[in-house]
Design a protein around this motif. Structure first.
Motif, short mmCIF file in Angstrom:
data_model
loop_
_atom_site.label_atom_id
_atom_site.label_comp_id
_atom_site.label_asym_id
_atom_site.label_seq_id
_atom_site.Cartn_x
_atom_site.Cartn_y
_atom_site.Cartn_z
N HIS A 1 48.37 98.89 -36.78
CA HIS A 1 47.35 98.85 -37.82
C HIS A 1 46.55 100.15 -37.91
O HIS A 1 45.67 100.27 -38.76
N HIS B 1 44.30 105.07 -44.10
CA HIS B 1 44.79 103.79 -44.62
C HIS B 1 44.91 103.91 -46.14
O HIS B 1 44.01 104.44 -46.79
N THR C 1 44.48 105.17 -53.41
CA THR C 1 44.25 103.87 -52.79
C THR C 1 43.68 103.99 -51.37
O THR C 1 43.67 103.00 -50.63
N ASP D 1 46.36 101.23 -48.28
CA ASP D 1 46.63 99.98 -49.01
C ASP D 1 45.59 98.95 -48.58
O ASP D 1 45.61 98.48 -47.44
N PRO D 2 44.67 98.58 -49.46
CA PRO D 2 43.63 97.62 -49.09
C PRO D 2 44.18 96.24 -48.74
O PRO D 2 43.49 95.44 -48.11
N ASP D 3 45.41 95.96 -49.14
CA ASP D 3 46.01 94.67 -48.85
C ASP D 3 46.98 94.70 -47.68
O ASP D 3 47.54 93.66 -47.31
N ASN D 4 47.20 95.89 -47.12
CA ASN D 4 48.14 96.02 -46.00
C ASN D 4 47.60 97.07 -45.04
O ASN D 4 47.80 98.26 -45.23
#
Length: 243
Positions: free
Chosen positions: A148, A61, A110, A63-66
């Motif tokens: 996800h 993963h 990220t 992107d902490p926001d996506n």
């Protein structure tokens, strides 16, 4: 919010050059400033099945926001012909656990992940009863949340005397429904005691799922599969990551 436990697991794909070979599971383990990927040894080297990949790829993963944003991260298994992974061995022989150190500097800046640490391992005198509830976090048959990029969990219980080496080997048994692709998954137990020091990852790492057990004399028509599995004791990680 993503549950931290789900961010400890990584989907592992094995390759020989560009040829995709198998899918498996793995998880992150951190010790001091070093970061490792843990999986089953047979995922990256298996003489009986002639399985000899030269690299693996894990999904990260980024992107902490996506949570849907991810990327593949490739790691060679050999450097100039020498294995860069370490396998567990004890007095009874080979242990089906392997670790490979991850170059943290090479990870995307990220990257979002969580890692077990030595604090998540049981102490020498801790004892768990048979029937204790566990979870196995992984990617059975490669199945996962493809949007996800999240693993799934299977419920399990301890099925042999925890702390004893089943049949003299360095594993205990779990009773759980598992499939190919779960090899290398962490086997964990929720910590419910107040005042624990594990922060937002209150799970003890008990073992590394390896394989299903079966009985060679089982009648494939009349008898169901045992539904029992090997989980190698996680304390081997203190040896493998101390090199």
């Amino acid at each position: 919010m993503i549950e931290p436990l789900l961010l400890t697991a990584a989907r592992v794909s094995t390759f020989n050059g560009t040829q995709h070979l198998t899918n498996a599971s793995g998880f992150f383990f951190a010790r001091d400033e070093r970061l490792f990927l843990v999986t089953s040894r047979h995922v990256i080297f298996d003489e009986p099945s002639k399985h000899f990949p030269n690299r693996i790829e894990i999904e990260l993963h980024i992107d902490p926001d996506n949570v849907a944003a991810s990327t593949g991260f490739s790691m060679p298994l050999y450097d100039d012909g020498q294995a860069v992974w370490h396998q567990g061995v004890d007095a009874a022989g080979e242990i089906d656990v392997a670790v490979i150190e991850i170059n943290r500097a090479a990870l995307p800046a990220t990257t979002v992940y969580r890692a077990f640490t030595p604090q998540h391992l049981l102490g020498r005198f801790d004892h768990l009863e048979v029937g204790t509830s566990l979870l196995v976090v992984g990617f059975p048959l490669g199945f996962h949340d493809t949007l996800h990029h999240m693993p799934v969990v299977r419920q399990a219980i301890i099925a042999s005397s925890f702390g004893l080496r089943f049949q003299g080997e360095g594993y205990f048994l779990t009773d759980a429904r598992t499939h190919r692709g779960t090899s290398g998954a962490p086997v964990v137990m929720r910590v419910t005691a107040p005042g624990h020091a594990l922060g937002d990852l209150p799970w003890m790492l008990l073992g590394v799922h390896s394989a299903r057990l079966d009985v060679g004399t089982r009648d494939l028509i009349l008898d169901e599969a045992l539904g029992l599995n090997c989980a190698w004791y996680a304390d081997i990680l203190m040896i493998l990551t101390g090199r």
